[in-house]
Motif scaffolding. Structure first.
Motif, mmCIF file in Angstrom:
data_model
loop_
_atom_site.group_PDB
_atom_site.id
_atom_site.type_symbol
_atom_site.label_atom_id
_atom_site.label_comp_id
_atom_site.label_asym_id
_atom_site.label_seq_id
_atom_site.Cartn_x
_atom_site.Cartn_y
_atom_site.Cartn_z
ATOM 1 N N LYS A 12 -5.651 2.755 6.873
ATOM 2 C CA LYS A 12 -6.603 2.213 5.898
ATOM 3 C C LYS A 12 -6.024 1.044 5.102
ATOM 4 O O LYS A 12 -6.711 0.481 4.264
ATOM 5 C CB LYS A 12 -7.062 3.318 4.942
ATOM 6 N N TRP A 13 -4.765 0.681 5.380
ATOM 7 C CA TRP A 13 -4.165 -0.441 4.667
ATOM 8 C C TRP A 13 -4.899 -1.742 4.982
ATOM 9 O O TRP A 13 -4.849 -2.677 4.199
ATOM 10 C CB TRP A 13 -2.683 -0.573 5.024
ATOM 11 N N ARG A 14 -5.611 -1.787 6.107
ATOM 12 C CA ARG A 14 -6.356 -2.995 6.469
ATOM 13 C C ARG A 14 -7.450 -3.309 5.450
ATOM 14 O O ARG A 14 -7.877 -4.447 5.325
ATOM 15 C CB ARG A 14 -6.946 -2.843 7.866
ATOM 16 N N PRO B 203 0.812 -1.220 0.000
ATOM 17 C CA PRO B 203 0.000 0.000 0.000
ATOM 18 C C PRO B 203 0.848 1.275 0.000
ATOM 19 O O PRO B 203 2.001 1.278 0.417
ATOM 20 C CB PRO B 203 -0.804 -0.092 1.303
ATOM 21 N N HIS B 204 0.232 2.337 -0.455
ATOM 22 C CA HIS B 204 0.862 3.653 -0.488
ATOM 23 C C HIS B 204 1.160 4.090 0.953
ATOM 24 O O HIS B 204 0.410 3.758 1.869
ATOM 25 C CB HIS B 204 -0.096 4.645 -1.167
ATOM 26 N N PRO B 205 2.246 4.850 1.174
ATOM 27 C CA PRO B 205 2.572 5.290 2.545
ATOM 28 C C PRO B 205 1.435 6.045 3.242
ATOM 29 O O PRO B 205 1.308 5.979 4.471
ATOM 30 C CB PRO B 205 3.785 6.192 2.345
ATOM 31 N N ALA B 206 0.602 6.741 2.483
ATOM 32 C CA ALA B 206 -0.517 7.456 3.099
ATOM 33 C C ALA B 206 -1.517 6.474 3.726
ATOM 34 O O ALA B 206 -2.123 6.767 4.759
ATOM 35 C CB ALA B 206 -1.214 8.335 2.072
#
Length: 147
Positions: free
Chosen positions: A68-70, A59-62
């Motif tokens: 929200k990576w979950r 996922p993007h670092p943001a």
């Protein structure tokens, strides 16, 4: 069974034919003598696919900062059509990555003896250039490593 004090063979065990066939299917794909190399090449390719899949999934670092990576490891209940297939692919890939890498790398190490030092696995009782196929059951000389 071998007597460790005299290096004499005490008893042998006969492996049933069906177990030998299953072993050859698992280790060599019934493609003697080239099946072991084919299994090793498939292990390398599976490892590369798993690692590149992890790189593409990352996922993007943001998303890491916001937590929200979950969302990338679960399937949304509202997903339909192509979105459902994509989320299922991403989620299933994430959850099976560890097992897939373990199986691919361990299979590669078993198929290619020269790759064993890369993973800290010690060699067997003979140098790599004198190894024969694992189905060759020549008895080892007394005192050799691995007896």
């Amino acid at each position: 069974m071998v007597d460790p004090t005299h290096a004499a063979i005490l008893r042998t065990r006969i492996v049933p034919h069906i177990l030998r066939v299953l072993h050859d299917l698992h280790a060599d794909l019934l493609l003697l003598p080239y099946g072991q190399q084919a299994t090793g090449v498939m292990g390398v390719l599976l490892s590369v696919m798993a690692i590149t899949g992890l790189i593409l999934w990352w996922p993007h670092p943001a998303l890491w900062a916001s937590g929200k990576w979950r969302r990338t490891i679960t399937v949304s209940p509202r997903a339909r059509g192509y979105r459902l297939w994509r989320e299922a692919h991403l989620s299933l890939g994430f959850w099976t990555l560890g097992m897939m890498l373990f199986l691919a790398l361990s299979g590669t190490v078993l198929a290619f003896p020269f790759a064993r030092p890369l993973f800290g696995v010690q060699g067997g009782d003979r140098p790599a250039h004198t190894r024969t196929h694992h189905a060759d059951h020549t008895p080892a000389a007394p005192g050799e490593q691995g007896l």
